[in-house]
Scaffold this motif. Sequence first.
Motif, PDB file in Angstrom:
ATOM      1  N   GLY A 144     -12.790  46.689  18.520  1.00 27.10           N
ATOM      2  CA  GLY A 144     -12.684  45.227  18.547  1.00 27.10           C
ATOM      3  C   GLY A 144     -11.850  44.710  17.386  1.00 27.10           C
ATOM      4  O   GLY A 144     -10.976  43.861  17.560  1.00 27.10           O
ATOM      5  N   LYS A 145     -12.105  45.249  16.215  1.00 27.82           N
ATOM      6  CA  LYS A 145     -11.387  44.807  15.019  1.00 27.82           C
ATOM      7  C   LYS A 145      -9.890  45.090  15.152  1.00 27.82           C
ATOM      8  O   LYS A 145      -9.050  44.228  14.867  1.00 27.82           O
ATOM      9  CB  LYS A 145     -11.947  45.552  13.803  1.00 27.82           C
ATOM     10  CG  LYS A 145     -11.293  45.172  12.488  1.00 27.82           C
ATOM     11  CD  LYS A 145     -11.982  45.882  11.325  1.00 27.82           C
ATOM     12  CE  LYS A 145     -11.200  45.669  10.039  1.00 27.82           C
ATOM     13  NZ  LYS A 145     -11.785  46.395   8.916  1.00 27.82           N
ATOM     14  N   LEU A 147      -8.121  45.561  17.895  1.00 28.78           N
ATOM     15  CA  LEU A 147      -7.460  44.801  18.959  1.00 28.78           C
ATOM     16  C   LEU A 147      -7.288  43.330  18.599  1.00 28.78           C
ATOM     17  O   LEU A 147      -6.319  42.695  19.006  1.00 28.78           O
ATOM     18  CB  LEU A 147      -8.248  44.916  20.264  1.00 28.78           C
ATOM     19  CG  LEU A 147      -8.266  46.291  20.939  1.00 28.78           C
ATOM     20  CD1 LEU A 147      -9.044  46.233  22.239  1.00 28.78           C
ATOM     21  CD2 LEU A 147      -6.850  46.795  21.203  1.00 28.78           C
ATOM     22  N   THR A 148      -8.228  42.773  17.843  1.00 30.15           N
ATOM     23  CA  THR A 148      -8.167  41.334  17.606  1.00 30.15           C
ATOM     24  C   THR A 148      -7.599  40.966  16.235  1.00 30.15           C
ATOM     25  O   THR A 148      -7.048  39.884  16.062  1.00 30.15           O
ATOM     26  CB  THR A 148      -9.569  40.695  17.726  1.00 30.15           C
ATOM     27  OG1 THR A 148     -10.451  41.406  16.849  1.00 30.15           O
ATOM     28  CG2 THR A 148     -10.094  40.786  19.144  1.00 30.15           C
ATOM     29  N   GLU A 149      -7.718  41.885  15.259  1.00 26.40           N
ATOM     30  CA  GLU A 149      -7.296  41.485  13.917  1.00 26.40           C
ATOM     31  C   GLU A 149      -6.088  42.242  13.389  1.00 26.40           C
ATOM     32  O   GLU A 149      -5.418  41.786  12.462  1.00 26.40           O
ATOM     33  CB  GLU A 149      -8.448  41.705  12.918  1.00 26.40           C
ATOM     34  CG  GLU A 149      -9.637  40.809  13.164  1.00 26.40           C
ATOM     35  CD  GLU A 149     -10.820  41.234  12.289  1.00 26.40           C
ATOM     36  OE1 GLU A 149     -10.590  41.854  11.230  1.00 26.40           O
ATOM     37  OE2 GLU A 149     -11.954  40.950  12.681  1.00 26.40           O
ATOM     38  N   LEU A 265     -11.696  43.790  26.230  1.00 19.62           N
ATOM     39  CA  LEU A 265     -12.176  42.686  25.383  1.00 19.62           C
ATOM     40  C   LEU A 265     -11.299  41.440  25.511  1.00 19.62           C
ATOM     41  O   LEU A 265     -11.163  40.658  24.567  1.00 19.62           O
ATOM     42  CB  LEU A 265     -12.253  43.125  23.906  1.00 19.62           C
ATOM     43  CG  LEU A 265     -13.198  44.292  23.606  1.00 19.62           C
ATOM     44  CD1 LEU A 265     -12.991  44.805  22.191  1.00 19.62           C
ATOM     45  CD2 LEU A 265     -14.661  43.875  23.802  1.00 19.62           C
ATOM     46  N   THR A 267      -8.169  41.138  25.584  1.00 20.84           N
ATOM     47  CA  THR A 267      -6.984  41.103  24.718  1.00 20.84           C
ATOM     48  C   THR A 267      -5.709  41.479  25.466  1.00 20.84           C
ATOM     49  O   THR A 267      -4.627  41.491  24.890  1.00 20.84           O
ATOM     50  CB  THR A 267      -7.127  42.119  23.550  1.00 20.84           C
ATOM     51  OG1 THR A 267      -7.352  43.415  24.115  1.00 20.84           O
ATOM     52  CG2 THR A 267      -8.280  41.753  22.645  1.00 20.84           C
TER      53      THR A 267
END
Lengths: 597, 159
Positions: A144-145, A147-149, A265, A267
């Motif tokens: 998650g980190k 892919l999003t950050e 997620l 993205t």
Amino acid sequence: MGKIKYHILVCVGTACQTAKSEEILKNFKELIKVKGLETEVQAIQTGCFGFCENGPIVKMMPDNTFYTKVTPEDCSEIIDEHIINGKKVDRLLYVSPETKESIGDSRHKGFHKKQIRIALRNCGFINPENIDEYIARYGYQALGKVLTELTPEATIEIIKKSGLRGRGGGGFPTGLKWEITRAVTSDKKYVVCNADEGDPGAFMDRSVLEGDPHTVLEAMAINGYCTGADQGVIYIRAEYPLAVERLKIAMKQAREYGLLGKDILGTGFNFDIEIRYGAGAFVCGEETALIHSMEGLRGEPTVKPPFPSESGFFGKPTNVNNVETYANIPPIIMKGSDWFSAIGTEKSKGTKVFALAGKINNVGLIEVPMGITLREVIYEIGGGIRNGRKFKAAQTGGPSGGMLTEKHLDTPIDYDNLIAAGSMMGSGGMIVMDEDDCMVGMAKFYLEFTVEESCGKCSPCRIGNKRLFETLEKITQGHAIAEDLDKLRNLSNVIKDTSLCGLGQTSPNPVLSSMDNFYHEYLEHVHNKKCRAGNCKSLMQYLIIAENCIGCTLCARNCPVDAIAGERKQAHLIDQEKCIKCGACMEKCKFNAIFIN
Amino acid sequence: MAKIKLSEKKIEELKDVCKSFNNDKAELINVLHKAQGLFGYLPAELQEVIARELNISVAHVYGVVTFYSFFTMLPKGEYPISICLGTACYVRGAEKVLEEFKRVLKIQVGETTPDGKFSLSCLRCVGACGLAPVVLVGEKVYGRVSPEGVKDIIAEYSN
């Protein structure tokens, strides 16, 4: 974990399962029901605790009590005493071989004290068939980190800075590998997980896959994001049915949760994984051979370059990493490269998982910081040599590695030190040998393996190893001459220099390293026709002690080849030329008059 | 090698296996795994069918079958016995256990007893090194086997 007061963790890895751990789990579940404890006690299956020698293992949480060699019949006592009466079942506790003390809290065991678990962080803590338990332990947060950050470049930078090197044997920097694959432009790329654990006596990857399959899936997705691949392939041995099953369950759950598949997620990142099976070929651990095998071909290696990162699976850029390497990725992303690089030595960061086996008290799976010494591994974690015997050697790197001896006991273990000592890290098998093991015999054992597993493509490996094996056989049979020892060394060096792939380039290592460290044993075999370990059958001699022999003729009558001669009531004699060393005479002798030299 | 006639029904089953992998030649190893599961071994006739279905040469199929140790062209006994000769088992005496099996069953590695009951093979590491030496009979694992225990294992399956 809700209102549940006690968790009973039962290991269902292959070794414990063999020793009836599934029945134990079933018994616990039934007992909990019968005694109406469902709201307070839960029995769950977990992966390998690493303490395989003393399996089946049952761990009680939250108090960390560690029960060893549990049988299905012990379950009711554990429930009655431990849970209902609050008293530990002493007879099932592990007894330290040195202090003879029984140890209640697993964290105080020598076996666990020196270990740092990163790749194995979840093995033995979670139910591998339940994705929620993985998520509860920060699972899929790294994905998650990322892919999003983070951008792919920033992620690769973290891996590079962490200093992580390939855990499959070669030790190539992982971040750099990812960067190279990323840099190639292509319409399709693949990331591959090498789970073809072929080193006999090694079971690290299997334990990770059985105990924590999601960590591999998560890391492969991260790898896909970084390298620009949307397809992952796990290449796994068909001999690991349990690991395959757990992987399939994990993949299904991850897809249901939207953590694999399309638009992960939300993205827009697509990534899915498929499984391909090996079929028992050691050489398939080599990247190019592995890729050919995945394409349905014979697993023969090809010359590099081109590297798989340029032209791999179906000619597309392919990034291959091994199971343990992947298992390190999520924690590095979550905790940062500085945290990881603080563990280990200057050039080897983090930890290494070893499968400790052979003549050692605590056979099992361990994860130790790089830089730990062999002494700490063998005596503190491994609990010393079995039956109080003397340590002779430890083989790391399997058939490609070499023997570490007493003089290496205090050398810090890392990639470079092991190579300097004439061995290699390899995938993590560590076989401990004692004074009853013949070093020439061990070298012969490994060569027999290599001869069988050589793919036959290049002649140095196909023919050379066969010749090495034959020479070793000659030595162990007592037919060798001094010249053979020189030939052995020369041929070994030629094979190393001229073979096509890693298998041939490393296959003479057991010979060279045993010659370096135990040359006297080679000399004894050749000149004195003697095997000090008593392993080489051809060099054994059955002899009759004249004083003890009363001449009953029993041995002579039982000898299948009439090798024993002697008059009644007189001492007998064994004809060494005729003797086939079957041992029948010694078995029959009632006067202890026959012994083995 | 003796000619074996495959029944029409079995051939159809095999064709279905190939079809389930889209008759894709890259899936050859997966097809062979399924086929061996179905028939117990991979005789030449069977390889010919697979070659036809996947549109590749018989030599290609034969090359792959003989390359990988997991595939066998000989039928196994009713109770296939495998002795682990991984390093951990080796240093704990697996060779002596193997010798004892050979002696008692009077067959060599790769052979089957005349009554078709037992066959003998070696394998490399099932990963249960804590139980070394390890012997498998079918799917059942026997740990810490000693040469003395060999007769008991065989006796379990002899009636």
